[in-house]
Design a protein around this motif. Structure first.
Motif, PDB file in Angstrom:
ATOM      1  N   VAL A   1       0.830  -1.206   0.000  1.00  0.00           N
ATOM      2  CA  VAL A   1       0.000   0.000   0.000  1.00  0.00           C
ATOM      3  C   VAL A   1       0.868   1.261   0.000  1.00  0.00           C
ATOM      4  N   ILE A   2       1.878   1.275   0.888  1.00  0.00           N
ATOM      5  CA  ILE A   2       2.725   2.461   1.004  1.00  0.00           C
ATOM      6  C   ILE A   2       3.518   2.698  -0.284  1.00  0.00           C
ATOM      7  N   SER A   3       4.103   1.616  -0.827  1.00  0.00           N
ATOM      8  CA  SER A   3       4.898   1.776  -2.048  1.00  0.00           C
ATOM      9  C   SER A   3       4.031   2.241  -3.209  1.00  0.00           C
ATOM     10  N   ASN A   4       2.804   1.687  -3.303  1.00  0.00           N
ATOM     11  CA  ASN A   4       1.909   2.128  -4.371  1.00  0.00           C
ATOM     12  C   ASN A   4       1.557   3.602  -4.231  1.00  0.00           C
ATOM     13  N   ARG A   5       1.321   4.038  -2.976  1.00  0.00           N
ATOM     14  CA  ARG A   5       0.993   5.449  -2.769  1.00  0.00           C
ATOM     15  C   ARG A   5       2.179   6.351  -3.096  1.00  0.00           C
ATOM     16  N   LEU A   6       3.381   5.901  -2.703  1.00  0.00           N
ATOM     17  CA  LEU A   6       4.572   6.697  -3.009  1.00  0.00           C
ATOM     18  C   LEU A   6       4.771   6.816  -4.512  1.00  0.00           C
ATOM     19  N   VAL A   7       4.612   5.681  -5.216  1.00  0.00           N
ATOM     20  CA  VAL A   7       4.787   5.704  -6.670  1.00  0.00           C
ATOM     21  C   VAL A   7       3.714   6.572  -7.315  1.00  0.00           C
ATOM     22  N   LYS A   8       2.461   6.438  -6.832  1.00  0.00           N
ATOM     23  CA  LYS A   8       1.393   7.262  -7.398  1.00  0.00           C
ATOM     24  C   LYS A   8       1.650   8.743  -7.155  1.00  0.00           C
ATOM     25  N   GLY A   9       2.188   9.054  -5.951  1.00  0.00           N
ATOM     26  CA  GLY A   9       2.484  10.456  -5.656  1.00  0.00           C
ATOM     27  C   GLY A   9       3.517  11.037  -6.604  1.00  0.00           C
ATOM     28  N   GLU A  10       4.618  10.291  -6.801  1.00  0.00           N
ATOM     29  CA  GLU A  10       5.651  10.778  -7.722  1.00  0.00           C
ATOM     30  C   GLU A  10       5.160  10.743  -9.168  1.00  0.00           C
ATOM     31  N   TYR A  11       4.291   9.757  -9.483  1.00  0.00           N
ATOM     32  CA  TYR A  11       3.707   9.704 -10.822  1.00  0.00           C
ATOM     33  C   TYR A  11       2.925  10.990 -11.109  1.00  0.00           C
ATOM     34  N   GLU A  12       2.118  11.408 -10.121  1.00  0.00           N
ATOM     35  CA  GLU A  12       1.329  12.618 -10.316  1.00  0.00           C
ATOM     36  C   GLU A  12       2.235  13.834 -10.505  1.00  0.00           C
ATOM     37  N   GLU A  13       3.361  13.873  -9.774  1.00  0.00           N
ATOM     38  CA  GLU A  13       4.284  14.996  -9.914  1.00  0.00           C
ATOM     39  C   GLU A  13       4.890  15.023 -11.324  1.00  0.00           C
ATOM     40  N   ILE A  14       5.345  13.856 -11.804  1.00  0.00           N
ATOM     41  CA  ILE A  14       5.920  13.779 -13.152  1.00  0.00           C
ATOM     42  C   ILE A  14       4.855  14.092 -14.194  1.00  0.00           C
ATOM     43  N   ARG A  15       3.639  13.540 -13.984  1.00  0.00           N
ATOM     44  CA  ARG A  15       2.556  13.784 -14.930  1.00  0.00           C
ATOM     45  C   ARG A  15       2.215  15.278 -14.986  1.00  0.00           C
ATOM     46  N   ARG A  16       2.260  15.932 -13.816  1.00  0.00           N
ATOM     47  CA  ARG A  16       1.974  17.367 -13.783  1.00  0.00           C
ATOM     48  C   ARG A  16       3.028  18.148 -14.555  1.00  0.00           C
ATOM     49  N   ILE A  17       4.297  17.763 -14.353  1.00  0.00           N
ATOM     50  CA  ILE A  17       5.375  18.480 -15.029  1.00  0.00           C
ATOM     51  C   ILE A  17       5.288  18.287 -16.542  1.00  0.00           C
ATOM     52  N   THR A  18       5.120  17.023 -16.982  1.00  0.00           N
ATOM     53  CA  THR A  18       5.015  16.761 -18.426  1.00  0.00           C
ATOM     54  C   THR A  18       3.778  17.429 -19.016  1.00  0.00           C
ATOM     55  N   SER A  19       2.700  17.457 -18.229  1.00  0.00           N
ATOM     56  CA  SER A  19       1.484  18.122 -18.708  1.00  0.00           C
ATOM     57  C   SER A  19       1.716  19.621 -18.874  1.00  0.00           C
ATOM     58  N   ASP A  20       2.462  20.230 -17.927  1.00  0.00           N
ATOM     59  CA  ASP A  20       2.759  21.660 -18.043  1.00  0.00           C
ATOM     60  C   ASP A  20       3.546  21.958 -19.314  1.00  0.00           C
ATOM     61  N   LEU A  21       4.527  21.092 -19.618  1.00  0.00           N
ATOM     62  CA  LEU A  21       5.320  21.307 -20.837  1.00  0.00           C
ATOM     63  C   LEU A  21       4.471  21.090 -22.089  1.00  0.00           C
ATOM     64  N   TYR A  22       3.580  20.082 -22.017  1.00  0.00           N
ATOM     65  CA  TYR A  22       2.685  19.839 -23.150  1.00  0.00           C
ATOM     66  C   TYR A  22       1.773  21.040 -23.385  1.00  0.00           C
TER      67      TYR A  22
ATOM     68  N   GLU B   1      17.299  -9.406  -3.801  1.00  0.00           N
ATOM     69  CA  GLU B   1      15.850  -9.578  -3.848  1.00  0.00           C
ATOM     70  C   GLU B   1      15.198  -8.307  -3.325  1.00  0.00           C
ATOM     71  N   VAL B   2      14.274  -7.760  -4.114  1.00  0.00           N
ATOM     72  CA  VAL B   2      13.663  -6.485  -3.769  1.00  0.00           C
ATOM     73  C   VAL B   2      12.158  -6.581  -3.920  1.00  0.00           C
ATOM     74  N   TYR B   3      11.483  -5.601  -3.306  1.00  0.00           N
ATOM     75  CA  TYR B   3      10.056  -5.369  -3.521  1.00  0.00           C
ATOM     76  C   TYR B   3       9.956  -4.181  -4.465  1.00  0.00           C
ATOM     77  N   ILE B   4       9.300  -4.369  -5.607  1.00  0.00           N
ATOM     78  CA  ILE B   4       9.245  -3.305  -6.614  1.00  0.00           C
ATOM     79  C   ILE B   4       7.792  -2.995  -6.939  1.00  0.00           C
ATOM     80  N   SER B   5       7.487  -1.697  -6.959  1.00  0.00           N
ATOM     81  CA  SER B   5       6.159  -1.216  -7.328  1.00  0.00           C
ATOM     82  C   SER B   5       6.326  -0.264  -8.500  1.00  0.00           C
ATOM     83  N   TYR B   6       5.472  -0.394  -9.529  1.00  0.00           N
ATOM     84  CA  TYR B   6       5.691   0.369 -10.757  1.00  0.00           C
ATOM     85  C   TYR B   6       4.367   0.762 -11.392  1.00  0.00           C
ATOM     86  N   THR B   7       4.408   1.854 -12.162  1.00  0.00           N
ATOM     87  CA  THR B   7       3.230   2.343 -12.881  1.00  0.00           C
ATOM     88  C   THR B   7       3.687   3.124 -14.104  1.00  0.00           C
TER      89      THR B   7
END
Length: 669
Positions: free
Chosen positions: A54-75, A304-310
């Motif tokens: 849950v935590i890793s998914n939320r962290l990834v989603k949070g950074e995803y939204e930040e990257i998406r916001r930045i790319t959207s601003d440039l678009y 061996e790692v735990y990886i969460s991705y989107t």
């Protein structure tokens, strides 16, 4: 403990309820403690893993939204500045100023430039590329690029951008100016008045800056950034990064090339696949295939790692968070051990203090139980016992008293709320009926005609929605439109009603789709305090010749389904309601006989299943191909087939957006 129990029983002491309850609790807890202790340990361990997911998914989603916001601003910056550039094509000396102003207004942009086609301005020479780059947080440097050493005309990216004729994020690359900075660019074509591509607008984002923007964990931080795009200090430039026991983010493109990684030496130089070990769950394919997920048994960098991705929307990038499994294991075993210790400690507390507490609490508990029984029968005014003790039992007594008062108030409020809810549901039902009555609902609409066959449907996500479609025939021309209002519910339905009414009123006097779009846009942009907008496709089909003239206002491109399936080319216009003076373009194509125009809203291609996977354009085309070539009067079959396909894909997932489809089959022989 058993010997003490037997001695007291033989001595003749009376066994109270408190004693019996205490010993029963202790004996049963001792008997069943073995298995629960083992289960508690593993439950604690598994809860840690679930929490990590849950935590890793939320962290990834949070950074995803930040990257998406930045790319959207440039678009958005590219889309907003492209019309300005096109209006100034006859003034080449203004281009440098436009680039500098564009860079000043967009702090996430590292550099930007306009690369013109070969010898577009003869006086400027064969190469002409006004270029602006951010040197630091306060300084912007401008220059003209292009010569034999910097021959962008023969660069692969420039040729691909010209042939593609649409905006797209490109692959990462090293800046050819300083030969150091890793960049990724968004490019879009610039057209002249004849709709010819004459230049490519490119905006650049520094991968080093983006890497630092999302770096929350890790060692050996090499670069320190301020809040702008510029680098202020170099730190530990030669330090070696180690993956051992390190929590970090990375981002790759669809080829596996690293775009973000704490090890700067890997960015744009290494591929993700190089460092992957055992992969029984095909996680690598999911990451490169732009799918979301996580894996708790993934081998990366020999650990061996735990990886969460989107995936990052509208790009071919995937963002991932890596957590070494040893962290989760240590924490999981620790939580399990703590829970076992607490259970054993609790047994001792129950034995030594349970009897006393239970004995003291037993008497008022019985009285409270009797009073609570009366309350449960609906006697909310039942008298509760008076207690002298100021402990939990007294609090329980006070809670019962508050419950009596709350239940009385709740029952009254529930009656009022139920009546109000019934009234609201009735009003929403009426609103739904009114909304649906505004849209065409008789199919086939023109049974007497043999040159046209039409079928459409609207499925709102709520009681009322913001999707619309409409059509009618005037002067042997079919006027039709489809639209999707931003948002859902009552506000969207009202905005939809206005858009549909304007389409009818304007098109009754105008036969040019781009003029209709402009008139609707001007009207709906006025006093638009809620900043709502509607994507809209407006078409006029000449039923005698098959010529279709259309204007697309930011809507999904329709499909042409005939002998084969292909997408109708559409210009990039803004949705209606955003910019009042936007000049909409018009396009024209001839529709062959037995060809259907399939129009839809994003509720179709963005429909998600329970795994948050989207139906997507490929599945739409695949379903359409199963109907090609079309027979006579198959517009209804197109809608039915597409509905079955999307419902089968979505399954039990809740509908998240309005779904509207319209099929128009031209059948003139």
């Amino acid at each position: 403990m058993l010997s003490i129990f037997k001695k007291k029983q033989k001595s003749g002491y009376p066994r109270s309820f408190a004693k019996r309850l205490t010993w029963r609790i202790m004996l049963r807890m001792l008997i069943i403690m073995g298995i629960p202790t083992f289960l508690v340990f593993w439950i604690g361990y598994l809860l840690v893993y679930a929490g990590a997911a849950v935590i890793s998914n939320r962290l990834v989603k949070g950074e995803y939204e930040e990257i998406r916001r930045i790319t959207s601003d440039l678009y958005v910056a590219s889309v907003n500045n492209a019309p300005v550039i096109e209006d100034c094509l006859d003034q080449p000396d203004k281009m440098m100023g436009l680039m500098e102003r564009m860079l000043k207004k967009n702090p996430y942009m590292r550099s930007c430039g306009i690369s013109f086609v070969d010898n577009y301005y003869p006086k400027k020479g064969r190469w002409f590329c006004p270029y602006a780059v951010r040197v630091d947080s306060t300084t912007i440097e401008t220059k003209i690029l292009g010569d034999k050493r910097h021959d962008y005309l023969n660069d692969t990216w420039f040729k691909e951008a010209l042939s593609r004729n649409e905006g797209l994020w490109g692959k990462g690359y090293i800046d050819s100016i300083d030969h150091y900075t890793p960049l990724v660019s968004y490019t879009m074509p610039i057209h002249d008045k004849h709709n010819r591509t004459v230049a490519i607008l490119g905006v650049d984002m520094s991968l080093e800056w983006l890497n630092e923007k999302v770096r929350l964990f890790g060692k050996n931080r090499r670069m320190r950034y301020d809040d702008s795009i510029s680098v202020t200090t170099n730190v530990d430039e030669d330090a070696e990064w180690s993956a051992d026991h390190n929590i970090y983010y990375f981002m790759v493109d669809s080829t596996g090339t690293f775009l973000i990684h704490p090890d700067r030496k890997r960015v744009l130089k290494d591929k993700f696949q190089t460092y992957v070990g055992d992969d029984p769950d095909n996680t690598t394919q999911d990451i490169l295939g732009l799918r979301s997920g996580n894996d708790s048994e993934f081998m990366l960098d020999g650990e061996e790692v735990y990886i969460s991705y989107t995936p990052v929307k509208f790009t071919d990038w995937t963002l991932a968070l890596v957590i070494p499994s040893i962290f989760v294991n240590i924490f999981g075993y620790g939580i399990g051990g703590i829970m076992i210790f607490m259970i054993l400690f609790g047994l001792l507390v129950v034995y030594f203090f349970g009897r006393r507490v239970i004995k003291k609490a037993a008497k008022p508990l019985k009285q409270l139980a009797e009073s609570a029984n009366e309350v449960s029968k609906g006697n909310f005014n039942t008298q509760l016992p008076s207690l002298k003790s100021q402990d939990e039992i007294h609090l329980l007594r006070d809670s019962f008293e508050q419950m009596q008062q709350s239940l009385t108030k709740y029952v009254d409020e529930l009656k009022t709320t139920t009546a109000q809810k019934a009234s609201i549901e009735s009003e929403l039902k009426i609103a739904h009926t009114i909304q649906m009555s505004m849209l065409p609902k008789t199919f086939p609409p023109y049974p007497e005609r043999e040159d046209i066959d039409i079928y459409g449907q609207v499925k709102p996500a709520k009681a009322v929605g913001g999707d619309l479609f409409d059509f009618y025939i005037r002067d042997e021309k079919l006027f039709f439109c489809i639209g999707d209002v931003s948002g859902k519910g009552v506000p969207a339905s009202m905005f939809m009603a206005v858009a549909r009414s304007l389409f009818r009123n304007v098109s009754a006097h105008v036969q040019e789709p781009h003029v209709i779009a402009k008139a609707i846009n001007e009207s709906m942009s006025e006093n638009n305090e809620m900043t709502m907008f509607v994507t809209m496709f407006i078409g006029i089909l000449d039923l005698t010749t098959g010529v279709l003239r259309y204007s697309n206002a930011g809507h999904e491109s329709p499909l042409l389904i005939g002998q084969d399936v292909k997408e109708l080319p559409c210009d990039a216009n803004l949705p209606i309601g955003i910019e009042a003076d936007w000049a909409y373009t018009v396009q024209e194509v001839t529709i062959p006989s037995q060809t259907a125009i399939f129009l839809y809203t994003d509720g179709l291609n963005e429909a998600e299943n329970e795994y948050q996977q989207q139906f997507g354009d490929k599945r739409i085309v695949s379903t359409a191909n199963s109907l090609s070539p079309l027979q006579y009067q198959q517009s209804e079959q197109i809608i039915r087939k597409m509905t079955i396909a999307v419902q089968s894909f979505v399954g039990n997932a809740e509908q998240s957006d309005d779904l509207t489809m319209l099929a128009i089959q031209y059948t003139k022989q």
